[in-house]
Write an enzyme that holds these catalytic residues in place. Structure first.
Site, PDB file in Angstrom:
ATOM      1  N   PRO A   2      -2.755   1.635   6.645  1.00  0.00           N
ATOM      2  CA  PRO A   2      -3.256   1.726   5.279  1.00  0.00           C
ATOM      3  C   PRO A   2      -2.534   0.830   4.293  1.00  0.00           C
ATOM      4  CG  PRO A   2      -2.347   3.835   6.060  1.00  0.00           C
ATOM      5  CD  PRO A   2      -1.885   2.762   6.955  1.00  0.00           C
ATOM      6  N   GLU A   3      -2.991  -0.368   4.176  1.00  0.00           N
ATOM      7  CA  GLU A   3      -2.687  -1.161   2.996  1.00  0.00           C
ATOM      8  C   GLU A   3      -3.873  -0.937   2.065  1.00  0.00           C
ATOM      9  OE1 GLU A   3      -0.658  -4.390   2.381  1.00  0.00           O
ATOM     10  OE2 GLU A   3       0.455  -4.524   4.260  1.00  0.00           O
TER      11      GLU A   3
END
Length: 270
Positions: A2-3
């Site tokens: 999760p960027e």
DNA sequence: AAAACTACCTGAGTGC
DNA sequence: TGCACTCAGGTAGTTT
């Protein structure tokens, strides 16, 4: 995983399935996250999800009585799934919906969080001091110029500082600096406004490009995985130590900056 | 005040 | 096969 682009595509992916749905049951199988899962969320049955939005890397589920803030940490994911699907290890929170689907939070490292706030989420202590969204007009070269003043920090650490601009994680910091031709160790305060302008544009471009790619995998987000190797093909420097620069063939270098691996081309980035 | 460091946690990969 | 070790997409909180 999760960027910011993954968080954004998660929001876009779950929104059509959860917006307007009423919660039927909430099961917290593991409450030990970065902070304990707010007990209030177990009382959400019969409440309706009014909207899904994002601030920085937080996913915001808005209800009449408040907002559920969800952060995916380093290893979290949120899926919409058939409630009959087998539970996996680390499926920590299960939320069933009136349309017969289930929102499932999975996070092996438990660095994420699910927090309830009955006030405006923008006033929440974890959110109120955050910098501008990178894709908004509020994020400009001047943002970086002002933030860099009187600081000794490197440009990479500056753009990864959430008080300066949110959502630029390790991967995209490396990638944007490569695209802008700026060495990650350069002192932020010594960079011209012109080059900072290039950098802000490249940050926006690389994030927008990734969100677009996330969009292509959006359709099958119900599947077990699928996005894993997808961004990786597009990365110019991240995790490519020793491999040839796509632009000049020079081997990509790795250094550690602020305890994080940092990849760059020693010839293209000055 | 800012920079450096620590901590939270599991799993994948590597070398012996 | 197993053990010991390193490293990983984040970021708040503490120490220097």
């Amino acid at each position: 995983m999760p960027e910011l682009p993954e968080v954004e595509t998660t929001c876009q992916g779950i929104a059509p399935h959860v917006t307007g749905q009423t919660i039927q049951t909430v099961i917290v199988r593991e409450a030990r996250m970065r902070w304990p899962v707010s007990p209030e969320i177990e009382d959400l049955s019969k409440e309706t999800i009014l909207s899904v939005s994002r601030r920085a890397k937080y996913i915001l589920l808005t209800f009449e009585s408040g907002t559920l803030l969800i952060h995916l940490g380093m290893s979290g994911s949120l899926r919409v799934i058939d409630p009959a699907a087998d539970l996996r290890k680390h499926d920590h929170v299960l939320i069933t919906l009136s349309n017969g689907l289930e929102l499932r939070y999975h996070d092996p490292r438990r660095f994420g969080c699910l927090l309830w706030t009955s006030e405006s989420p923008h006033l929440h202590p974890l959110i109120q001091h955050l910098g501008p969204e990178p894709l908004s007009e509020d994020f400009t070269a001047e943002t970086l110029k002002t933030a860099a003043q009187k600081k000794k920090t490197t440009i990479k650490q500056l753009i990864m500082d959430g008080k300066v601009v949110v959502g630029v994680g390790n991967i995209y910091a490396c990638e944007a600096l490569f695209q802008a031709g700026i060495h990650p160790k350069r002192k932020a305060a010594a960079i011209s406004l012109t080059r900072l302008d290039t950098l802000t544009n490249e940050i926006k471009a690389v994030l927008a490009r990734s969100i677009k790619q996330g969009g292509t995998t959006l359709r099958d987000f119900l599947r077990e995985d699928g996005t894993a190797g997808y961004f990786k093909q597009q990365l110019a420097v991240y995790d490519r130590e020793g491999e040839a620069c796509l632009s000049c063939d020079t081997p990509i270098k790795r250094v550690v900056l602020g305890q994080r691996s940092t990849f760059f081309c020693p010839k293209c980035q000055k």
